[in-house]
Design an enzyme around this catalytic site. Structure first.
Site, short mmCIF file in Angstrom:
data_model
loop_
_atom_site.label_atom_id
_atom_site.label_comp_id
_atom_site.label_asym_id
_atom_site.label_seq_id
_atom_site.Cartn_x
_atom_site.Cartn_y
_atom_site.Cartn_z
N ASP A 175 0.85 -1.19 0.00
CA ASP A 175 0.00 0.00 0.00
C ASP A 175 0.89 1.24 0.00
OD1 ASP A 175 -2.25 1.89 0.84
OD2 ASP A 175 -3.30 -0.03 0.92
N HIS A 243 -3.57 6.01 3.46
CA HIS A 243 -4.38 4.84 3.14
C HIS A 243 -3.82 3.57 3.77
CE1 HIS A 243 -5.98 1.76 0.26
NE2 HIS A 243 -7.02 2.56 0.20
N SER A 437 -11.25 -0.97 -0.68
CA SER A 437 -10.00 -0.93 0.10
C SER A 437 -10.26 -1.24 1.56
CB SER A 437 -9.37 0.46 0.01
OG SER A 437 -8.60 0.62 -1.15
#
Length: 615
Positions: A175, A243, A437
């Protein structure tokens, strides 16, 4: 701690903008040479350079073509220091493919993040994290919302923690990397790696990869990213997303530590692998990251000393995954090493078969549901999707538009820095995001629970195919038929961990309300039912009892965990002829008290009631 919420990301605090002295944006190609032709990035660059001089026009004809690296899967990556139009890129690829020395050539696509036990003592758990509780229809008022909603989308991690918390497992999160946060175990932060091989995307001054899996920011607001020749426009530019921190927190946020929120597998450790930065991340870097995370060798990078049990990838982009692509080969290599790979289906409300790595062979592909248990409006769908998990519906009623509500988001750790991470205590925050996600790490965490439970039970190691099969077979049916399809159902962490451990699934849990009798389900001889009563601090004179009906039952009770079916670990026991059973504690400890009622003979129509004196 700060609580934040946004549709695509949390609101960020203002920060000083930094303009990087980074290399220019690159167009990259992945080339495979024919057998018998030396497979080196330099040879591939020479082929691309010849084609570029004959096919590209204007200023791009003078663009530098240079070798980048040879991937662990044998492909060669080359870079053109220019941003090509789609038409120019397609023309160049066709020209290169015609070279007899070339077996295959493809653009190096940029992938992007898909963003759109007893009750633990983490203070925000009860208020916000609907997605970790049972999706049994209980009415819940989430966060700052005014109205209660029926929770039909949760994964039931709470009951799974009765069996285990994923201790001893490692989940690699490919990520944006990880930021410092007091609610996340950071012990593998330095052991991770940054696989971004473009300084423009990493934010470094060189194209070198770097040790450590830390997130230094992925903002595109400001030069060089929203400038001509960058990857976005000022109107579409965004601050850093953090994220990877949010995904990591959903997997393994520390639980019962008295702060913040909880994770699905709080005993697992996260290995952060940075492959997404400013503008996204190249497929070639992601492929090498998969190889490395699963224990494979990547030239120029120290071997991974903490190979993952599970790889979680909340990323992707358009384009079918072909079996001979770098991502597909890396995934197959990981699976052959016994590593389970979990990927997001995508947020385009489209058939996931047209997205990668969602359509790669061997992965577990995850779609998203909202709190109501229906497909989230943005979630990709189709036969490629394996299972669904909570990603959040964003809007009230899980609609496709309208009012944003806290029940529409998945909640986890974030950072408040607009560009670079804020390393002060003001930077440690919690935020809501919505997307596949957010669904993906629920599955990755559940797999960590399953793997640890099987090990604890000293069972043979479960293969990726076996884990996938158990995850599918234990999934909970959708509350209504999903058309188009969204996989086998909504994952149930409790059912999955029991299946992996080879233990019977406990009976459904009924939550008691103080002084309100509940009619117990009919029990066959040897059958049991489960109940729980939440007792506040300072309460007195706790009693748990059964009365009336027919047959003969025994009552077992225990704080914090459902007693075993034989009562061997119960702290309070009542066993008499008939159904009049009662246990009591004059000064009970606070928390959730669990009750198991066992039918000594066939029993029916008895009532169960819990009471205490309010503090």
């Amino acid at each position: 701690m700060t609580i934040l919420r946004s549709l695509t990301f949390v609101a960020a605090l203002a920060a000083c903008q930094t303009t990087l002295a980074a290399p220019a944006f690159q167009t990259r190609l992945i080339v495979r040479m024919q057998p018998g032709v030396a497979s080196t990035a330099a040879n591939a660059a020479a082929v691309v350079s010849r084609a570029a001089q004959s096919r590209l026009r204007g200023g791009t004809a003078r663009a530098t073509v240079r070798p980048v690296r040879t991937l662990a899967s044998g492909f060669d990556v080359v870079a053109i220091d220019a941003k090509l139009s789609d038409a120019a890129l397609a023309d160049l690829v066709n020209s290169i493919a015609a070279d007899p020395a070339v077996a295959s050539v493809r653009p190096d696509h940029l992938r992007h993040a898909y963003a759109n036990a007893a009750t633990p003592d983490d203070p925000y758990f009860t208020r916000y994290q609907w997605h970790l509780r049972p999706g049994n229809g209980s009415m819940e008022t989430i966060g700052r919302d005014a109205s209660a909603v029926a929770n039909l989308g949760g994964v039931n991690a709470v009951d799974a923690w009765q069996v285990g918390i994923g201790t001893g497992t490692t989940v690699a999160v490919i990520d944006t990397g990880l930021t410092h946060h007091p609610d996340i175990d950071l012990t593998l932060g330095d052991a991770g790696y940054d696989f971004i091989s473009s300084g423009f995307i990493s934010g470094r001054d060189t194209d070198d990869r770097a040790p450590g899996g830390w997130d230094t920011g992925d903002w595109t607001s400001g030069a060089p990213y929203d400038a001509p020749g960058g990857c976005t426009t000022p109107e579409a530019a965004e601050d850093s997303s953090w994220h990877g921190t949010h995904v990591s927190g959903t997997i393994a946020e520390l639980t019962n530590n008295g702060i913040g929120m909880a994770g699905v597998a709080p005993g697992a450790r996260v290995l952060p692998v940075r492959a997404l930065g400013h503008c996204g991340g190249y497929e070639s870097d992601i492929a090498d990251a998969i190889e490395w995370a699963s224990g494979g060798h990547v030239d120029g990078v120290p071997d991974n000393t903490h190979p993952a049990d599970v790889i979680s990838m909340s990323l992707g982009g358009p384009g079918q995954c072909y079996p001979d692509s770098p991502e597909a080969i890396a995934i197959q290599n990981a699976v052959s090493r016994g590593i389970t790979v979990v990927v997001a289906a995508g947020n385009s409300a489209d058939n996931a078969a047209g997205y990668s790595p969602a359509s790669c062979p061997g992965v577990i592909t995850v779609g998203a549901v909202g709190v109501g248990g229906r497909r989230a409006f943005y979630s990709n769908w189709g036969s490629t999707v394996t299972v669904a998990a909570p990603g959040g519906g964003a809007y009230a009623g899980d609609a496709a538009s309208g009012e944003l509500v806290d029940a529409g988001f998945v909640w986890s750790a974030v950072n408040t820095g607009a560009h670079e991470p804020d390393e002060s205590t003001d930077g440690y925050a919690y935020g809501g995001m919505a997307g596949t996600s957010q669904a993906t790490p629920h599955v990755a965490g559940t797999l960590a629970l399953m793997i640890a439970a099987a090990r604890s039970a000293q069972l043979p190691a479960l293969t990726p195919a076996q884990l996938k099969s158990l995850l599918v077979s234990t999934s909970r049916p959708f509350p209504s038929a999903q058309n188009p399809s969204l996989g086998a159902g909504i994952i149930d962490a409790n059912a999955a961990i029991h299946a992996a451990a080879g233990t019977p699934l406990p009976p459904p849990l009924t939550i008691l309300t103080r002084n309100v009798p509940v009619t117990g389900a009919a029990l066959p001889t040897g059958g049991s039912s489960a109940y729980a009563l939440d007792v506040p601090t300072g309460a007195r004179a706790l009693t748990l009892r059964t009365t009336g009906g027919s047959g003969d039952v025994t009552l077992y009770a225990r704080l914090g965990q459902l007693p075993a079916a034989d009562g061997s670990d119960a702290t309070l026991v009542s066993r008499h002829a008939g159904n009049a059973e009662v246990v009591a504690s004059s000064s009970p400890a606070s928390g959730r008290w669990y009750v198991r009622v066992v039918g000594e003979t066939q029993s029916a129509n008895f009532t169960v009631v819990g009471s205490f004196v309010q503090p």
